[in-house]
Scaffold this active site. Structure first.
Site, mmCIF file in Angstrom:
data_model
loop_
_atom_site.group_PDB
_atom_site.id
_atom_site.type_symbol
_atom_site.label_atom_id
_atom_site.label_comp_id
_atom_site.label_asym_id
_atom_site.label_seq_id
_atom_site.Cartn_x
_atom_site.Cartn_y
_atom_site.Cartn_z
ATOM 1 N N ARG A 68 61.913 1.836 33.726
ATOM 2 C CA ARG A 68 61.056 0.726 33.337
ATOM 3 C C ARG A 68 60.419 0.176 34.889
ATOM 4 N NH1 ARG A 68 59.966 2.106 28.717
ATOM 5 N NH2 ARG A 68 61.304 1.148 26.899
ATOM 6 N N ASN A 98 56.448 6.895 32.193
ATOM 7 C CA ASN A 98 55.633 5.945 31.661
ATOM 8 C C ASN A 98 55.898 4.580 32.240
ATOM 9 O OD1 ASN A 98 58.043 5.645 30.274
ATOM 10 N ND2 ASN A 98 57.226 5.300 28.291
ATOM 11 N N HIS A 185 56.821 15.148 24.546
ATOM 12 C CA HIS A 185 57.044 14.275 23.292
ATOM 13 C C HIS A 185 56.173 14.790 22.285
ATOM 14 C CE1 HIS A 185 57.204 10.071 22.007
ATOM 15 N NE2 HIS A 185 56.132 10.579 21.195
ATOM 16 N N ASN A 284 61.094 5.746 18.566
ATOM 17 C CA ASN A 284 60.245 6.548 18.219
ATOM 18 C C ASN A 284 60.573 8.070 19.100
ATOM 19 O OD1 ASN A 284 57.475 7.875 17.547
ATOM 20 N ND2 ASN A 284 56.667 7.379 19.718
ATOM 21 N N ASP A 311 67.172 8.907 25.679
ATOM 22 C CA ASP A 311 65.918 8.189 25.323
ATOM 23 C C ASP A 311 66.262 6.588 25.748
ATOM 24 O OD1 ASP A 311 63.375 7.599 25.090
ATOM 25 O OD2 ASP A 311 63.321 8.339 23.050
ATOM 26 N N HIS A 315 64.292 -2.823 26.456
ATOM 27 C CA HIS A 315 63.190 -3.817 25.998
ATOM 28 C C HIS A 315 63.720 -5.234 25.935
ATOM 29 C CE1 HIS A 315 60.231 -0.858 24.885
ATOM 30 N NE2 HIS A 315 61.241 -0.276 23.981
#
Lengths: 436, 189, 319
Positions: A68, A98, A185, A284, A311, A315
């Site tokens: 993150r 990301n 992905h 996901n 993965d 959050h």
């Protein structure tokens, strides 16, 4: 620093050994309680770690971690994610691209890499974005990232699929320059617009937009054919369906250089959990059916799926404390990955500890081309070592999640043991189940 | 509902029959000259009792007497204290109750709270000229200023006793029992 | 007696006895609606919150009227013009309502499962009634539809054994269809869904109903036909080629009305797209019970509110 002696642990769950580590390297190993083992006592030994009753394996390598930072430091930072990794028995993680800004330039990947070095308790290997801004329109500067201090070898737009077939072909070709790998992905964006959960009878009943298995399988099928066509290697992220397993099995049988990963949660949890509408289970790709879980386990056992990757997707609470559709996708996984793997494969007898070491350390290190990681527990190897204590069973407590976010679906559930010690390049990072 | 061996019968079928007859005569006497009498039973056991009274009054008067049912559940003041109850049918004769003499009928009069609720229910249905009250058993212990006009039997009881009226239409048998063990009154009214 | 649970979230949570109890209670309450004094003191002192994150004037008014007729204090909390539209989360809204002492929260939300979150996340103590969540369920709509069917086809009593109901339209996105399939099946009715395959959810074969792609065939069997609203926007999603083709194949018009049995009725949960799924002459025909559905809606919602709030709650001992 003087020598460290790890006493009484069983490498790969076999016979107990005393392991001597000096200057970041395993220097000696001898069966415990045998004549001569006392020779390890005394001068020059700085630290003794008790590993009796424990299993000793190479430090785990995660090919798929979301740290993150930069951008969402409220969810995780490179420092806290490194701690979570160490507590989970990892000595190396691959930080997905990301972030915000996206890790699509040498500058960002070097920054991530440097922060990892500063944290200093696991190798943080940045993953570079395949396309600029993950937008899927234009290749990012893959060569610059590869040549940077971060020596990026894995490239992925993870979170998003490199959907454009031509762009995917170019990426597969281009990374050959530095023997990199594109980690896809696999998610057809049009088939998964607004998708919320696995598509099937349950999504029909719950009125949640479906994420069909074919959206993953079609992309994997296309990509293995592209990889064959251009002679590049391909890595498939978080495989989640029985159909994907069949496609990959077919590709491997054909000799296509494809590797694949599966997450611990896709090896354990099924879509029925969505019935609670509790977004802790929103991930996901989505949780699938029991028959998918069985196919994935079988694929790990036979090697069709090469590795287990977390993965790890932290959050903050507010992103899960809401209605399903508004919730973020993902669950944390670093701290629990080995426990879930032990539950699924060791307790059932499906795999040996040596198999686990292959799938969670040796092979991911090879795919990511990480020096000094994934080496066997043997004299001469870099001392990246994880010590698993099967006697420390019990429910997962929130305190065990040392990363910044607590979005684990396993809180309160039994774990089949815990990490007792971790050595990272010869230095203890976890001692007696706590960060050193 | 559990009946223990200490239950004893205080009225039998013949007693009930006599009481219905007497109440009916008193109603006729009391409402002499009014041909707009309506008998409304309060479910569950007020309804068969009301029907019997209406039939008896009709025999005496020689013309039919309208009879109906008025469920008071939605007007009770003890709703939050108990499990939710199913509603019983309310059945008001077609001509309505405005200007009529309404006789409310219930099996047991106890605290008076059921009748309080019934008065509110009647009030929402229209404006009767007179409202009277007929009960099979008055067991005392009133908590509200309510007094019956027609009584089958006064039955002084202790608060921990239970009075149970049974009618053939509902229970297959006609009798009134009193039980000194506390088993929870079927009807708090 | 079979009581309801604390919440009303899904039509599938109701067993036959519970569903019948709601319908029977509705029938009693319907008599109240017919008299001049329509108000009951039953829920005096209780606070009911209408929490509407989606515009739905008719459902909101129906619940509001139902709660007011039972003398509950009613607060309406609409997304528009409130803090909800300013980014306040479902959780914060729920905590606010809890602080206000809501005994029941009636929630309409665009996200499937939002009422489940309210009921199970521990944010509020009160009952939660699902007034429509995303494309998931709308249980009170199914109850009012069942009540309407029962009064027209079954003499207002008992269950719907043997009644054949055809539900036509955008089943994929319809919470009304989901709740109706579950409830009508529980009550013994036979349900046939009719839609183009694009508007039937994948996995429908696990539902207790049959599926047909041909409206005319299905209509001949029907005791009732329920038309679902079809949004013209679905055309953009390629669910059907054009509104004209849709209404030609799946719209109910006067010639198709002739296919129905003599006493069959036409239902619609509203709001209607006249000219798309239903022609104006059908909507206004004597077979259409659409206005009656609205009236029944108030009574059904009164029944639900009474049965959920009219007692001590599930923690108290029963009879």
């Amino acid at each position: 620093m003087g020598a460290i002696v790890l006493r009484g642990g069983a490498p790969y769950g076999l016979d107990p050994h005393d392991i001597v580590i000096d200057d970041g390297v395993i220097t000696a190993m001898m069966p415990s309680n045998q004549a001569g083992s006392n020779a390890l006592d005394g001068e020059g030994v700085e630290l003794e770690l008790d590993a009796s009753g424990c299993t000793v394996i190479p430090g785990l390598v995660d090919l798929h971690t979301h740290l993150r930072e930069p951008g969402r430091e409220d969810a995780e930072t490179i420092a806290t994610g490194s701690q979570a990794a160490a507590m989970g028995g990892f000595t190396c993680v691959h930080a997905m691209a990301n972030t915000s800004p996206v890790a699509d330039t040498a500058g960002v990947v070097e920054q991530v890499w440097r922060r990892g070095v500063e944290a200093g308790i696991v190798d943080v290997r940045p993953v570079g974005a395949v396309t600029v801004g993950l937008k899927g329109e234009q290749l990012a500067e893959l060569g610059a990232m590869a040549a940077s201090a971060a020596s990026v070898r894995v490239f992925s737009d993870d979170g998003l699929c490199v959907h454009d077939p031509l762009l995917m072909r170019r990426a597969l070709e281009y990374v050959k320059t530095f023997d990199g790998v594109v980690a896809q992905h696999a998610q057809d964006p049009r088939l998964t617009e607004a998708a919320q959960m696995n598509e099937g009878a349950l999504s029909a009943r719950l009125g949640l937009a479906g994420w069909p298995a074919v959206a993953e399988e079609a992309i994997i099928a296309r990509d293995v054919l592209l990889a064959e066509h251009v002679g590049s290697r391909l890595h498939v992220c978080h495989v989640s369906t029985a159909g994907s397993v069949e496609v990959i099995r077919w590709a491997k049988a054909r000799g296509i250089p494809v590797t694949a990963e599966v997450t611990p949660h896709h090896l354990l949890l099924t879509e029925e959990l969505v019935e609670s509408f509790d977004p802790i289970y929103k991930v996901n790709p989505p949780l699938r059916r029991a028959k998918d879980v069985h196919a994935l386990r079988e694929a790990v056992v036979e090697g069709t799926i090469d590795i287990i990757a977390t993965d790890h997707a932290p959050h903050p609470r507010e992103d899960k404390d809401c209605e399903w559709a508004a919730a973020a996708m993902g669950m944390v996984g670093l701290e629990t990955a080995l426990g879930i793997t032990v539950e699924v494969f060791i307790e059932s007898g499906l795999l040996t500890w040596r198999d686990i070491a292959d799938r969670m350390s040796t092979i991911p290190a090879r795919i990511g081309q990480v020096p000094d990681q994934g080496m066997p527990i043997a004299p001469g190897s870099a001392a990246n070592i994880t010590v698993w204590d099967p006697s420390a069973q019990g429910p997962l407590e929130v305190d065990a999640l040392v990363g910044k976010s607590g979005n684990s679906p396993y809180l309160g559930q039994r774990m089949p043991g815990t990490i007792r010690h971790v050595l990272f390049r010869g230095r203890p990072t976890v001692v007696d189940g706590a960060l050193a | 509902m559990v009946f223990l061996s200490s239950a004893r019968v205080v009225l039998d079928q013949a007693d009930i029959s006599r009481a219905v007859r007497r109440i009916s005569h008193e109603i006729v006497e009391n409402s002499r000259g009014s041909d707009d009498l309506i008998i409304l039973g309060i479910p569950t056991r007020g309804v068969p009792l009301a029907r019997r009274i209406a039939e008896t009054v009709a025999q005496i008067e020689g013309h039919p007497v309208p009879c109906g049912a008025i469920d008071v559940t939605l007007y009770r003041d003890d709703l939050p204290l108990r499990e939710v109850r199913a509603l019983e049918p309310t059945d008001i004769p077609a001509q309505g109750i405005d200007g009529c003499t309404v006789v409310l009928v219930d099996d047991v009069l106890y605290s008076g709270r059921t009748i309080r609720a019934a008065l509110d229910a009647v009030h929402d249905l229209g404006r009767p000229a007179i409202v009277r009250l007929a009960v099979m058993i008055d067991r005392g212990h009133r908590e509200l200023p309510i007094r019956p006009d027609f009584i089958g039997k006064n039955l002084p009881t202790a608060k921990d006793e239970t009075v149970r009226v049974r009618f053939v239409e509902v229970d297959g048998v006609d009798d009134v029992m009193i039980d000194s063990e506390s088993v929870g009154d079927a009807d708090a009214g | 007696m079979q009581m309801l649970g604390k919440h009303l979230l899904s039509a599938g949570d109701l067993d036959r006895a519970q569903a019948l109890m709601i319908l029977d209670t509705t029938a009693e309450l319907a008599t109240v609606t017919e008299r001049s004094v329509k108000k009951l003191p039953t829920l005096r002192g209780r606070t009911v919150v209408n929490l509407f994150f989606e515009d739905s004037t008719r459902t909101r008014l129906s619940f509001e009227l139902a709660a007011k007729r039972l003398s509950a204090d009613v607060i309406t909390f609409s997304a528009k013009g409130s803090s909800v539209s300013k980014g306040e989360s479902l959780k914060d809204t729920a905590l606010t309502l809890e602080a206000m002492g809501a005994d029941a929260v009636i929630v309409r939300h665009g996200a499937s499962g939002a009422p489940y979150r309210l009921a199970t996340a521990g944010w509020i103590d009160g009952s939660v009634i699902n007034a429509g969540d995303g494309t998931h369920e709308h249980p009170t709509q199914a109850l009012l539809d069942a009540y309407t069917l029962r009064s027209h086809i079954c003499g207002g009593q008992g269950d719907l054994q043997g009644v054949h109901v055809v539900i036509v339209g955008d089943v994929l996105h319809s919470r009304v269809a989901r709740s109706n399939v579950l409830l009508l099946h529980t009550l013994g009715a036979e349900v046939t869904l009719v839609a183009p395959p694009t508007l039937i959810p994948l996995g429908v074969e696990s539902w207790p109903c049959s599926v047909s792609y041909h409206l005319d065939d299905a209509l001949m069997q029907a005791d009732a036909v329920m038309m679902l609203r079809v949004q013209a926007e679905r055309m953009a999603g390629s669910y059907f080629p054009s509104t004209l083709e849709y209404s030609r194949l799946y719209g109910l018009d006067a010639p198709r009305l002739e296919l129905l049995k003599d006493r069959a009725i036409v239902m619609h949960p509203g709001p209607m797209n006249r000219g798309l799924e239903i022609s104006a002459d059908v909507a206004d025909s004597s077979r259409a019970v659409i206005v009656e559905q609205v009236a029944n809606g108030v009574n059904v919602r009164m029944a639900c509110l009474y049965l959920l709030l009219g007692g001590a709650g599930s923690q108290a001992g029963g009879d």
